[in-house]
Scaffold this active site. Structure first.
Site, PDB file in Angstrom:
ATOM      1  N   ASP A  26      -4.048  -8.294  -5.452  1.00 33.69           N
ATOM      2  CA  ASP A  26      -5.489  -8.052  -5.388  1.00 33.69           C
ATOM      3  C   ASP A  26      -5.845  -6.570  -5.392  1.00 33.69           C
ATOM      4  OD1 ASP A  26      -5.659 -10.844  -5.160  1.00 33.69           O
ATOM      5  OD2 ASP A  26      -5.323 -10.701  -3.002  1.00 33.69           O
ATOM      6  N   ASN A  53      -1.927 -19.131  -9.582  1.00 33.99           N
ATOM      7  CA  ASN A  53      -2.001 -18.513  -8.249  1.00 33.99           C
ATOM      8  C   ASN A  53      -2.693 -17.152  -8.315  1.00 33.99           C
ATOM      9  OD1 ASN A  53       0.220 -17.713  -9.756  1.00 33.99           O
ATOM     10  ND2 ASN A  53       1.601 -17.466  -8.014  1.00 33.99           N
ATOM     11  N   HIS A  56      -7.782 -12.757 -10.878  1.00 35.14           N
ATOM     12  CA  HIS A  56      -8.096 -11.417 -11.385  1.00 35.14           C
ATOM     13  C   HIS A  56      -9.587 -11.335 -11.714  1.00 35.14           C
ATOM     14  CE1 HIS A  56      -3.654 -10.738 -12.766  1.00 35.14           C
ATOM     15  NE2 HIS A  56      -3.777 -10.976 -11.480  1.00 35.14           N
ATOM     16  N   GLN A 246       1.351 -11.530 -10.229  1.00 37.74           N
ATOM     17  CA  GLN A 246       1.506 -11.139  -8.828  1.00 37.74           C
ATOM     18  C   GLN A 246       2.076  -9.730  -8.742  1.00 37.74           C
ATOM     19  OE1 GLN A 246       2.163 -14.517  -9.725  1.00 37.74           O
ATOM     20  NE2 GLN A 246       0.108 -14.705  -8.889  1.00 37.74           N
TER      21      GLN A 246
HETATM   22  P1  GDP Z   1      -6.476  -8.490  -8.878  1.00 39.98           P
HETATM   23  O1  GDP Z   1      -5.914  -9.802  -8.424  1.00 39.98           O
HETATM   24  O2  GDP Z   1      -5.509  -7.369  -8.719  1.00 39.98           O
HETATM   25  O3  GDP Z   1      -7.062  -8.527 -10.253  1.00 39.98           O
HETATM   26  O4  GDP Z   1      -7.673  -8.173  -7.895  1.00 39.98           O
HETATM   27  P2  GDP Z   1      -8.782  -9.203  -7.363  1.00 39.98           P
HETATM   28  O5  GDP Z   1      -9.727  -9.478  -8.450  1.00 39.98           O
HETATM   29  O6  GDP Z   1      -8.147 -10.351  -6.671  1.00 39.98           O
HETATM   30  O7  GDP Z   1      -9.419  -8.355  -6.204  1.00 39.98           O
HETATM   31  C1  GDP Z   1      -9.974  -7.113  -6.415  1.00 39.98           C
HETATM   32  C2  GDP Z   1     -11.414  -7.149  -5.892  1.00 39.98           C
HETATM   33  O8  GDP Z   1     -11.886  -5.831  -5.731  1.00 39.98           O
HETATM   34  C3  GDP Z   1     -12.384  -7.801  -6.868  1.00 39.98           C
HETATM   35  O9  GDP Z   1     -13.395  -8.420  -6.156  1.00 39.98           O
HETATM   36  C4  GDP Z   1     -12.918  -6.621  -7.664  1.00 39.98           C
HETATM   37  O10 GDP Z   1     -14.210  -6.871  -8.194  1.00 39.98           O
HETATM   38  C5  GDP Z   1     -12.982  -5.581  -6.590  1.00 39.98           C
HETATM   39  N1  GDP Z   1     -12.774  -4.188  -7.036  1.00 39.98           N
HETATM   40  C6  GDP Z   1     -11.927  -3.715  -7.978  1.00 39.98           C
HETATM   41  N2  GDP Z   1     -11.946  -2.365  -7.985  1.00 39.98           N
HETATM   42  C7  GDP Z   1     -12.821  -1.994  -7.016  1.00 39.98           C
HETATM   43  C8  GDP Z   1     -13.254  -0.731  -6.524  1.00 39.98           C
HETATM   44  O11 GDP Z   1     -12.828   0.339  -6.975  1.00 39.98           O
HETATM   45  N3  GDP Z   1     -14.161  -0.759  -5.487  1.00 39.98           N
HETATM   46  C9  GDP Z   1     -14.640  -1.906  -4.962  1.00 39.98           C
HETATM   47  N4  GDP Z   1     -15.502  -1.842  -3.963  1.00 39.98           N
HETATM   48  N5  GDP Z   1     -14.249  -3.113  -5.416  1.00 39.98           N
HETATM   49  C10 GDP Z   1     -13.344  -3.149  -6.415  1.00 39.98           C
HETATM   50  P1  IMO Z   2      -3.270 -11.749  -7.666  1.00 44.23           P
HETATM   51  O1  IMO Z   2      -2.888 -11.923  -9.075  1.00 44.23           O
HETATM   52  C1  IMO Z   2      -2.347 -12.063  -3.423  1.00 44.23           C
HETATM   53  C2  IMO Z   2       0.823 -14.849  -2.312  1.00 44.23           C
HETATM   54  C3  IMO Z   2       0.354 -16.047  -1.495  1.00 44.23           C
HETATM   55  C4  IMO Z   2       1.592 -16.307  -0.678  1.00 44.23           C
HETATM   56  C5  IMO Z   2       2.719 -15.991  -1.653  1.00 44.23           C
HETATM   57  C6  IMO Z   2       3.301 -17.226  -2.333  1.00 44.23           C
HETATM   58  O2  IMO Z   2      -4.665 -12.134  -7.416  1.00 44.23           O
HETATM   59  O3  IMO Z   2      -2.876 -10.419  -7.146  1.00 44.23           O
HETATM   60  P2  IMO Z   2       2.446 -18.820  -4.279  1.00 44.23           P
HETATM   61  O4  IMO Z   2       1.201 -19.637  -4.402  1.00 44.23           O
HETATM   62  O5  IMO Z   2       2.621 -17.804  -5.363  1.00 44.23           O
HETATM   63  O6  IMO Z   2       3.675 -19.653  -4.089  1.00 44.23           O
HETATM   64  O7  IMO Z   2       2.256 -18.025  -2.901  1.00 44.23           O
HETATM   65  O8  IMO Z   2       2.175 -15.122  -2.627  1.00 44.23           O
HETATM   66  N1  IMO Z   2       0.101 -14.659  -3.591  1.00 44.23           N
HETATM   67  C7  IMO Z   2      -0.835 -13.742  -3.773  1.00 44.23           C
HETATM   68  N2  IMO Z   2      -1.397 -12.858  -2.902  1.00 44.23           N
HETATM   69  N3  IMO Z   2      -2.731 -12.072  -4.713  1.00 44.23           N
HETATM   70  C8  IMO Z   2      -2.162 -12.911  -5.592  1.00 44.23           C
HETATM   71  O9  IMO Z   2      -2.387 -12.874  -6.904  1.00 44.23           O
HETATM   72  C9  IMO Z   2      -1.192 -13.832  -5.125  1.00 44.23           C
HETATM   73  N4  IMO Z   2      -0.461 -14.825  -5.703  1.00 44.23           N
HETATM   74  C10 IMO Z   2       0.331 -15.312  -4.755  1.00 44.23           C
HETATM   75  O10 IMO Z   2      -0.762 -15.720  -0.699  1.00 44.23           O
HETATM   76  O11 IMO Z   2       1.679 -15.386   0.380  1.00 44.23           O
HETATM   77 MG    MG Z   3      -6.358 -11.308  -7.038  1.00 44.17          MG
END
Ligand code: GDP
Ligand code: IMO
Ligand code: MG
Length: 449
Positions: A26, A53, A56, A246
């Site tokens: 994340d 899982n 993004h 991940q």
């Molecule tokens: P990913 O799994 O790595 O693609 O990230 P996620 O989408 O799960 O989580 C990132 C969160 O942070 C999302 O809600 C984005 O919209 C938000 N986000 C990304 N970059 C920034 C930033 O620079 N500032 C803030 N406040 N939010 C951000």
């Molecule tokens: P993005 O792409 C954060 C974590 C789960 C758990 C472990 C195993 O959004 O960064 P799984 O379902 O893969 O067997 O779970 O991995 N996990 C993540 N944590 N962001 C993710 O994806 C994750 N995908 C899996 O929370 O601890």
């Molecule tokens: Mg994510």
């Protein structure tokens, strides 16, 4: 004559860059992939591991799209989307996302290509995932998975009884599918008998129906020998962006086993998960947040000790899982883990996100782990061995940098934080190229060129 000249002209082959998260997930990978595509340098985005899982997020204008399995190039209309052999394909999620994208004005099916060698997540896998978590919970070792059936799908693949996407097109699919379902039924009964896991047969039946309907749609998509297609594109001089699902700290071999996901998240797996030679791999973009978050079980040494401060980061950063909605634990930037992740991934270009979120006057940075009272040089085998962390303290900057997209306009505290990180990583040959100051496409500034 002109044709002859064209034929003889040798086209320089393309390359593959990878984008990976360098923490526990994340970090904002979706946003940065979308940002990288604006350069026009890439013709495709490819998922090489993981499944639904992932979560993004991409924001554009007042719209938000969260991709679980569709590659993050989906909102760029000329970008091809690849799902590689290393991916475990959740047909229900995939079909739902395709239709969600269609409603947003993006018809991705004509530019989506799925490897016939990718693995199918069966309707039983999420139940088996939950059953195993139930078993673990009895001994306090729950992983906190996303319940998307990732572990069981990879287990079946490794045990060589799983179903491939290409199997759907073969005459004996039904037979093989029912043999696997029978195996899963027995496995689930074992969880009931031995561990008391409650099986909801009604829910399984419902899941089966949904899955079968999704497979009918999946069959209509472009299922192909993706490795050949990618090699063809590279030979045409096209460049591809490989999308880490991940993050590095969740890698099955190098993360905090067993609190990891079930695939290799390192860029080294790009070659295996897409079926391409390592000779095409070029830059590795590593994505981090200005702090750290983690969701799920296991130890988290950099976790902010004061729950009130942790809550401030959680709320301001909207730290709730994009896939499961679970609250994410918040920690300080962990430079010790980051150096480990950079070493493993070979990341040479860094994106830092969430620089607009700094909810403390003084922030800490973790620079080392103590195990048995000693500061360790190497990353420990298990994070449970870490007794305390070594930290340094530096001034924070509140929310003053939200939306800033000019390097010259950032607060002096953020500027010194970035310089501090750069200094701490100076021996690793990495560039901090871009810093995020908000969730939107234009919320960032370039820091080092
Ligand atoms: P990913 O799994 O790595 O693609 O990230 P996620 O989408 O799960 O989580 C990132 C969160 O942070 C999302 O809600 C984005 O919209 C938000 N986000 C990304 N970059 C920034 C930033 O620079 N500032 C803030 N406040 N939010 C951000
Ligand atoms: P993005 O792409 C954060 C974590 C789960 C758990 C472990 C195993 O959004 O960064 P799984 O379902 O893969 O067997 O779970 O991995 N996990 C993540 N944590 N962001 C993710 O994806 C994750 N995908 C899996 O929370 O601890
Ligand atoms: Mg994510």
């Amino acid at each position: 004559m002109a044709n002859k000249i064209l034929k003889n002209k040798k086209v320089k082959h393309g390359f593959i860059d990878a984008v990976v998260g360098l923490q526990w997930g994340d970090e904002g990978k979706g946003k940065n992939i979308d940002e990288l595509l604006s350069s026009g340098k890439y013709s495709a985005v490819a998922r090489f591991h993981g499944g639904a899982n992932a979560g993004h997020t991409i924001k554009f204008g007042d719209k938000t799209f969260i991709g679980h399995i569709v590659p993050s190039g989906c909102l760029r209309k000329k970008i091809e989307l690849y799902i590689g052999n290393g991916v475990v394909v959740d047909a229900v999620s995939l079909i739902a996302e395709i239709s969600q994208l269609k409603n947003l004005g993006f018809d991705v099916a004509p530019r989506l290509f799925i490897s016939n060698r990718a693995k199918l997540v069966s309707y039983f896998h999420p139940f088996l995932d939950q059953a195993d978590e139930y078993r673990r919970n009895k001994s306090g070792t729950k992983i906190g998975t996303t319940s998307r059936g990732i572990g069981p799908a990879y287990s079946d693949a490794r045990a060589r009884r799983g179903l491939l996407v290409g199997d759907m097109l073969l005459p004996d699919f039904e037979q093989r599918e029912s043999a696997l379902s029978e195996f899963h039924t027995n496995l689930l009964s074992m969880y009931k008998e031995k561990y008391g896991f409650e099986i909801d047969y009604g829910k399984i039946k419902e899941a089966k129906e949904k899955w079968q309907n999704a497979l009918k749609e999946l069959k209509k998509l472009q299922i192909c020998d993706l490795s050949s297609l990618i090699q063809k594109r590279l030979a045409e001089g096209k460049n591809i962006l490989a999308e880490g699902a991940q993050a590095i700290m969740l890698d099955i071999d190098f993360g905090d086993y067993p609190n990891v996901t079930s695939s290799n998240t390192l860029p080294a797996n790009v070659c295996l998960g897409l079926g391409v030679s390592h000779k095409y791999l070029r830059d590795v973009y590593g994505v981090i947040k200005a702090y750290t978050t983690k969701v799920g079980g296991g130890n988290f040494p950099a976790r902010i000790a004061d729950p009130a401060i942790e809550k401030l980061f959680q709320d301001a950063g909207n730290e709730f899982g994009a896939t499961t909605g679970r609250p994410r634990m918040c920690g300080w930037l962990d430079l010790f883990a980051l150096r480990y992740a950079i070493g493993l991934s070979g990341a040479n270009k860094i994106f830092i996100n969430k620089a607009d979120i700094c909810m403390s006057d003084k922030i800490k940075v973790v620079t080392g782990y103590k195990c048995n009272g000693k500061i360790g040089k190497e990353f420990p085998l298990y994070l449970s061995q870490v007794s305390s962390v070594v930290t340094e303290e530096i001034p924070g900057w509140g929310k003053t940098n939200f939306g800033v997209n000019d390097k010259k306009k950032i607060s002096k505290e953020l500027a010194s934080y970035l310089k501090y990180i750069k200094t701490k990583l100076s021996d690793l040959d990495v560039k901090i190229i871009s810093v995020g100051t908000g969730p939107d496409r234009n919320h960032f500034f370039n820091w080092e060129k």
